[in-house]
Design a protein around this motif. Structure first.
Motif, short mmCIF file in Angstrom:
data_model
loop_
_atom_site.label_atom_id
_atom_site.label_comp_id
_atom_site.label_asym_id
_atom_site.label_seq_id
_atom_site.Cartn_x
_atom_site.Cartn_y
_atom_site.Cartn_z
N ILE A 53 -35.35 18.47 139.62
CA ILE A 53 -34.17 19.09 140.24
C ILE A 53 -34.60 19.97 141.41
N TYR A 54 -35.66 20.75 141.21
CA TYR A 54 -36.19 21.59 142.28
C TYR A 54 -36.54 20.74 143.51
N ASP A 55 -37.16 19.59 143.28
CA ASP A 55 -37.55 18.72 144.40
C ASP A 55 -36.35 18.25 145.22
N LEU A 56 -35.16 18.21 144.61
CA LEU A 56 -33.97 17.76 145.32
C LEU A 56 -33.35 18.84 146.20
N ALA A 101 -29.04 24.04 150.38
CA ALA A 101 -29.67 23.75 149.09
C ALA A 101 -28.64 23.20 148.11
N MET A 102 -27.49 23.85 148.02
CA MET A 102 -26.44 23.40 147.10
C MET A 102 -25.87 22.05 147.54
N ARG A 103 -25.69 21.87 148.83
CA ARG A 103 -25.19 20.59 149.35
C ARG A 103 -26.17 19.46 149.00
N HIS A 104 -27.47 19.73 149.18
CA HIS A 104 -28.48 18.71 148.85
C HIS A 104 -28.40 18.34 147.38
N LEU A 105 -28.26 19.34 146.51
CA LEU A 105 -28.16 19.05 145.08
C LEU A 105 -26.93 18.21 144.77
N LYS A 106 -25.80 18.57 145.36
CA LYS A 106 -24.57 17.83 145.11
C LYS A 106 -24.70 16.37 145.56
N GLU A 107 -25.38 16.15 146.68
CA GLU A 107 -25.55 14.80 147.20
C GLU A 107 -26.63 14.02 146.46
N ARG A 108 -27.74 14.68 146.13
CA ARG A 108 -28.93 13.98 145.63
C ARG A 108 -28.96 13.81 144.11
N GLU A 111 -27.83 10.42 143.00
CA GLU A 111 -28.79 9.38 143.41
C GLU A 111 -29.94 9.27 142.41
N HIS A 112 -30.09 10.27 141.55
CA HIS A 112 -31.19 10.30 140.58
C HIS A 112 -30.67 10.25 139.13
N GLY A 113 -29.50 9.66 138.94
CA GLY A 113 -28.98 9.42 137.60
C GLY A 113 -28.13 10.52 137.02
N THR A 132 -22.07 21.44 137.63
CA THR A 132 -22.59 21.00 136.34
C THR A 132 -22.76 19.50 136.40
N ALA A 133 -23.93 19.03 135.96
CA ALA A 133 -24.21 17.59 135.98
C ALA A 133 -24.94 17.21 134.69
N ASP A 134 -24.69 15.99 134.25
CA ASP A 134 -25.30 15.46 133.03
C ASP A 134 -26.14 14.23 133.38
N HIS A 135 -27.22 14.06 132.63
CA HIS A 135 -28.06 12.87 132.78
C HIS A 135 -28.13 12.20 131.41
N ASP A 136 -27.41 11.11 131.24
CA ASP A 136 -27.32 10.45 129.94
C ASP A 136 -28.66 9.89 129.46
#
Length: 175
Positions: A53-56, A101-108, A111-113, A132-136
């Protein structure tokens, strides 16, 4: 960097109660779908998820120095079942980069599940942006708060796992 105690007091309980969008339990049994693991192995996996997540984020800055911690699975035997929580914060090198930073997280994240299940301003006087995001597949959730009016401006990030069961004959390690 120190994490503000008030931020953790609000963010941690909120993260643990609102991060339920991914299917954390098997419909056919009470055994969590996060699987079987020791606390330390599950913490290592979750910290790697946090690093991803940090990398995004995509902007320069500093993160708080924090480690994952073990929490209880609501309604389950605390000696056999646990969740892992990794709270941390990110302070951009330039306060103007917080929105990017927040925009990148929302967009990326998608793209990473990650599936975004909440995005928008909260009810606080500062109208902090929450994501808030979930990764199944990873059986993890992330709750991010953009605190633009804090000094310094930062992102508060809580990554939490699904409910694990310790291997037969072992107990949950608390740290």
């Amino acid at each position: 960097m120190k994490i503000k105690l008030g931020v953790l007091a609000v963010a941690v309980p909120l993260a643990l109660t609102t991060l339920t969008g991914c299917d954390m339990t098997d419909n056919d049994s009470d055994i969590p779908t996060a699987g079987t693991s020791t606390s330390s192995d599950a913490a290592d996996v979750l910290e790697k998820t946090s690093s991803g997540i940090y990398d995004l984020i995509g902007v320069k800055g500093k993160t708080s120095d924090s480690r994952a911690t073990v929490t209880e699975c609501s309604g389950k035997d605390p000696d056999k079942y646990f969740r892992v929580l990794h709270p941390w914060s990110f302070t951009p090198a330039s306060p103007g980069d917080l929105e990017a930073a927040m925009r990148h997280l929302k967009e990326r994240l998608p793209e990473h599940g990650w599936k975004i299940v909440e995005y928008g301003p909260d009810a606080s006087k500062n109208k902090n942006i929450r994501l808030t995001a979930d990764h199944d597949v990873k059986k993890a959730s992330v709750h991010i708060i953009q605190m633009a009016k804090d000094n310094p401006p930062m992102l508060s990030v809580d990554v939490v796992s699904g409910c694990y069961q310790v291997p037969e004959g072992q107990e949950v390690e608390h740290f």
